[in-house]
Motif scaffolding. Structure first.
Motif, PDB file in Angstrom:
ATOM      1  N   GLY A   1      15.146  -6.958   7.586  1.00 58.95           N
ATOM      2  CA  GLY A   1      13.971  -5.846   7.593  1.00 58.95           C
ATOM      3  C   GLY A   1      13.679  -4.810   8.681  1.00 58.95           C
ATOM      4  O   GLY A   1      12.593  -4.093   9.046  1.00 58.95           O
ATOM      5  N   GLU A   2      14.374  -5.430   9.849  1.00 61.70           N
ATOM      6  CA  GLU A   2      13.969  -3.939  11.014  1.00 61.70           C
ATOM      7  C   GLU A   2      14.672  -3.059  10.664  1.00 61.70           C
ATOM      8  O   GLU A   2      16.455  -3.011  11.147  1.00 61.70           O
ATOM      9  N   ALA A   3      14.535  -2.322  11.454  1.00 61.43           N
ATOM     10  CA  ALA A   3      15.351  -1.350  11.773  1.00 61.43           C
ATOM     11  C   ALA A   3      16.001  -1.454  13.025  1.00 61.43           C
ATOM     12  O   ALA A   3      14.671  -1.406  13.949  1.00 61.43           O
ATOM     13  N   PRO A   4      17.072  -0.268  13.333  1.00 62.62           N
ATOM     14  CA  PRO A   4      17.724  -0.662  14.608  1.00 62.62           C
ATOM     15  C   PRO A   4      16.911  -0.469  15.349  1.00 62.62           C
ATOM     16  O   PRO A   4      16.668  -0.607  17.245  1.00 62.62           O
ATOM     17  N   ALA A   5      16.365   0.788  15.355  1.00 61.95           N
ATOM     18  CA  ALA A   5      15.541   1.342  16.757  1.00 61.95           C
ATOM     19  C   ALA A   5      14.488   0.841  17.301  1.00 61.95           C
ATOM     20  O   ALA A   5      14.235   0.308  17.715  1.00 61.95           O
ATOM     21  N   ASP A   6      13.451  -0.118  16.053  1.00 65.94           N
ATOM     22  CA  ASP A   6      12.583  -0.838  15.852  1.00 65.94           C
ATOM     23  C   ASP A   6      13.192  -1.854  16.353  1.00 65.94           C
ATOM     24  O   ASP A   6      12.067  -2.345  18.399  1.00 65.94           O
ATOM     25  N   ALA A   7      14.583  -1.924  17.002  1.00 68.12           N
ATOM     26  CA  ALA A   7      14.797  -4.267  16.868  1.00 68.12           C
ATOM     27  C   ALA A   7      15.629  -3.440  18.725  1.00 68.12           C
ATOM     28  O   ALA A   7      14.776  -4.287  19.586  1.00 68.12           O
ATOM     29  N   ALA A   8      15.650  -2.128  19.332  1.00 70.96           N
ATOM     30  CA  ALA A   8      15.489  -1.788  20.553  1.00 70.96           C
ATOM     31  C   ALA A   8      14.573  -1.511  21.791  1.00 70.96           C
ATOM     32  O   ALA A   8      14.241  -1.933  22.746  1.00 70.96           O
ATOM     33  N   ARG A   9      13.138  -1.121  20.494  1.00 69.27           N
ATOM     34  CA  ARG A   9      12.378  -1.211  21.293  1.00 69.27           C
ATOM     35  C   ARG A   9      11.542  -2.509  21.407  1.00 69.27           C
ATOM     36  O   ARG A   9      11.044  -2.563  22.927  1.00 69.27           O
ATOM     37  N   ARG A  10      11.855  -3.173  20.831  1.00 62.30           N
ATOM     38  CA  ARG A  10      11.590  -4.094  20.504  1.00 62.30           C
ATOM     39  C   ARG A  10      11.505  -5.385  21.753  1.00 62.30           C
ATOM     40  O   ARG A  10      11.682  -5.857  22.527  1.00 62.30           O
ATOM     41  N   GLU A  11      13.442  -5.065  21.689  1.00 66.61           N
ATOM     42  CA  GLU A  11      13.758  -6.498  23.122  1.00 66.61           C
ATOM     43  C   GLU A  11      13.542  -5.990  24.368  1.00 66.61           C
ATOM     44  O   GLU A  11      13.601  -6.295  24.985  1.00 66.61           O
ATOM     45  N   SER A  12      13.658  -4.298  24.635  1.00 72.51           N
ATOM     46  CA  SER A  12      13.249  -3.978  25.141  1.00 72.51           C
ATOM     47  C   SER A  12      12.280  -4.440  25.941  1.00 72.51           C
ATOM     48  O   SER A  12      11.914  -4.920  27.710  1.00 72.51           O
TER      49      SER A  12
END
Length: 135
Positions: free
Chosen positions: A46-57
């Motif tokens: 359910g997570e957008a890839p851009a949000d995952a990049a933000r979260r992972e950083s």
């Protein structure tokens, strides 16, 4: 030849540039021939890839970033995972190793250092972005 991805979750990578350098992390364990990489991690359901990049950083290196441009996606030739790449601007924080289970160190590196640390280079669209951003 057709690219096929594994059934594992996609990976989102943050391409973070500041002051003519890009942020790389060194893994504790190699993934195939890969040791140095961009901050990245799995896209959750359910997570957008851009949000995952933000979260992972934030989770990996404690740096708040804003994804500003998609640099494309591909199936990684070594891992077989679907990869999403995002140019990100750093917002807040000083990067530090937060995920000590997976990451040994991090470094802001110049263009010439990228080719030393990542001998095979990055995805072509990431390379094109870095060629412009790291001048």
């Amino acid at each position: 030849m057709t690219e096929t991805a594994t059934s594992e979750p996609a990976i989102a990578a943050a391409v973070i540039v500041r002051d003519g350098r890009v942020l790389l992390i060194r893994r504790r364990l190699r993934e195939g021939a890969l040791l140095w990489a961009l901050p990245s991690g799995g896209v959750e359901a359910g997570e957008a890839p851009a949000d995952a990049a933000r979260r992972e950083s934030l989770e990996e290196v404690g740096l708040s970033v804003t994804p500003v441009e998609s640099l494309g996606e591909r199936v990684h030739p070594i891992t077989g995972r679907r990869m999403h790449y995002f140019a990100c601007t750093p917002d807040d924080g000083t990067p530090e190793v937060r995920d000590t289970d997976e990451i040994a160190e991090l470094a802001w590196v110049s263009r010439s250092q990228v080719s030393e640390l990542v001998p095979g280079g990055f995805f072509d669209k990431v390379e094109q972005y870095l060629a412009q951003a790291l001048t």
